[in-house]
Scaffold this active site. Structure first.
Site, PDB file in Angstrom:
ATOM      1  N   GLU A 111     -12.248  -9.525   0.142  1.00  0.00           N
ATOM      2  CA  GLU A 111     -10.266  -8.569   0.282  1.00  0.00           C
ATOM      3  C   GLU A 111     -10.293  -9.887  -1.405  1.00  0.00           C
ATOM      4  O   GLU A 111     -10.656 -10.852  -1.305  1.00  0.00           O
ATOM      5  CB  GLU A 111     -10.008  -9.419   1.572  1.00  0.00           C
ATOM      6  CG  GLU A 111      -8.428  -9.035   1.630  1.00  0.00           C
ATOM      7  CD  GLU A 111      -7.935  -9.540   2.613  1.00  0.00           C
ATOM      8  OE1 GLU A 111      -6.923  -9.665   2.574  1.00  0.00           O
ATOM      9  OE2 GLU A 111      -8.096  -9.516   3.762  1.00  0.00           O
ATOM     10  N   ASP A 113      -6.580  -9.517  -2.360  1.00  0.00           N
ATOM     11  CA  ASP A 113      -4.766 -10.287  -2.504  1.00  0.00           C
ATOM     12  C   ASP A 113      -4.348 -10.184  -3.757  1.00  0.00           C
ATOM     13  O   ASP A 113      -4.050 -11.354  -4.284  1.00  0.00           O
ATOM     14  CB  ASP A 113      -4.892 -11.364  -0.985  1.00  0.00           C
ATOM     15  CG  ASP A 113      -5.450 -10.660  -0.402  1.00  0.00           C
ATOM     16  OD1 ASP A 113      -6.087  -9.477  -0.169  1.00  0.00           O
ATOM     17  OD2 ASP A 113      -5.218 -11.273   1.470  1.00  0.00           O
ATOM     18  N   GLU A 115      -0.105 -10.716  -2.150  1.00  0.00           N
ATOM     19  CA  GLU A 115       1.236 -10.879  -1.321  1.00  0.00           C
ATOM     20  C   GLU A 115       2.473 -11.628  -2.728  1.00  0.00           C
ATOM     21  O   GLU A 115       2.027 -11.993  -3.064  1.00  0.00           O
ATOM     22  CB  GLU A 115       0.690 -11.004  -0.876  1.00  0.00           C
ATOM     23  CG  GLU A 115      -0.420 -10.766   0.092  1.00  0.00           C
ATOM     24  CD  GLU A 115      -0.823 -11.737   1.727  1.00  0.00           C
ATOM     25  OE1 GLU A 115      -1.348 -11.034   2.496  1.00  0.00           O
ATOM     26  OE2 GLU A 115      -0.580 -13.260   1.523  1.00  0.00           O
TER      27      GLU A 115
END
Length: 284
Positions: A111, A113, A115
């Site tokens: 993953e 990310d 955010e």
């Protein structure tokens, strides 16, 4: 506006941003839209596509649910550019995301990310970045932004090639995560294909000031906007050899000096026994 597809590059854009899209992707030659190249993951009618050719997408969060979408295709390396505009006003408790992820049901997923953690009115958004490899994460860096991301669209980019992962905002690099396999460090996502995901959801148990500030549901529904996504996986694309030059290195140092608020490689309390192995090579 017609629609063409290619196995390498998908470019979603409005007419007014053709020049920008071509600057971002030297191999841009196809048009698509959110309806054909992406699919909702949750939220039902809270995922709304609009504009000629489905060029803009809005995600909504209310008491009932958040919302999200993902790409229909999977990718192994590439560059992703997305213009986004975040929840305005009091966005405390909300999290807007743009990330890559392989199949999480395996328990050993990869993953990458982005955010974006909301805050009370007048306080800056926090950008939370992380990298997972084979189900392991804990590689967080966090930053504040030098502008209000709820007022206008800005471009958020992830470059992922066999050598590095780079996070950028309007072409300013925030973070580099390098592949140190040649130094015996195997933590780097490079085998599993990943989809592009995006979401808007409530995380007031941790998102804003460690969960101290809760979501004000009287301000709901909350909405974030996405448009002009550019996906470049062409093997001759510049992203394959993308790295820092003197100018981008100066920008990176400026961001880290003035806007970095957390770096896992300096968190002595968290890693009292030993830092993750890549930290000994410094961080960028």
């Amino acid at each position: 506006m017609g629609t063409r597809h290619d196995n390498n590059v998908i470019v979603l854009k409005v007419v007014t941003s053709v020049v920008v899209a071509l600057m971002l992707c030297t191999t841009a030659y196809g048009l698509g839209n959110f309806n054909t190249d992406f699919e909702p993951t949750f939220g039902g009618p809270r995922v709304r596509v609009s504009g000629p050719g489905g060029q803009q997408l809005a995600l909504t969060l209310d008491r009932g649910s958040g919302s999200g979408f993902r790409s229909k295709r999977e990718y192994l390396f590439g560059r992703i550019d997305m213009q986004m505009k975040f929840v305005s006003g009091n966005s405390a408790g909300t999290v807007t995301t743009l990330y890559l992820s392989s199949d999480q049901s395996t328990g050993r997923h990869d993953e990458i990310d982005f955010e974006f953690l909301g805050n009370v009115s007048g306080q800056p958004y926090t950008i939370h970045t992380n990298v997972f490899s084979q189900g392991q994460g804990n590689r967080e860096q966090q930053f504040h932004l030098w502008f209000d991301p709820s007022l206008n669209f800005h471009t958020y980019s992830i470059v992922w090639n066999p050598k590095l992962i780079m996070f950028l905002v309007d072409e300013t690099p925030l973070r580099i995560f390098r592949n140190y396999e040649n130094k015996g460090i195997t933590f780097f996502p490079k085998i599993q294909q990943q989809r592009i995901y995006a979401s808007l959801w409530n995380a007031d148990d941790w998102a804003t000031q460690g969960g101290l500030v809760k979501t004000d549901w009287s301000k709901a529904p909350f909405t974030a906007y996405y448009r002009n996504v550019n996906i470049n996986t062409a093997r001759n694309g510049r992203w394959m050899t993308h790295d820092l030059d003197a100018n981008s290195r100066r920008k990176l140092r400026w961001v880290q000096k003035n806007y970095m608020i957390y770096n896992y490689c300096t968190d002595w309390k968290r890693f009292s026994q030993a830092f993750p192995p890549e930290c000994k090579h410094g961080f960028e």
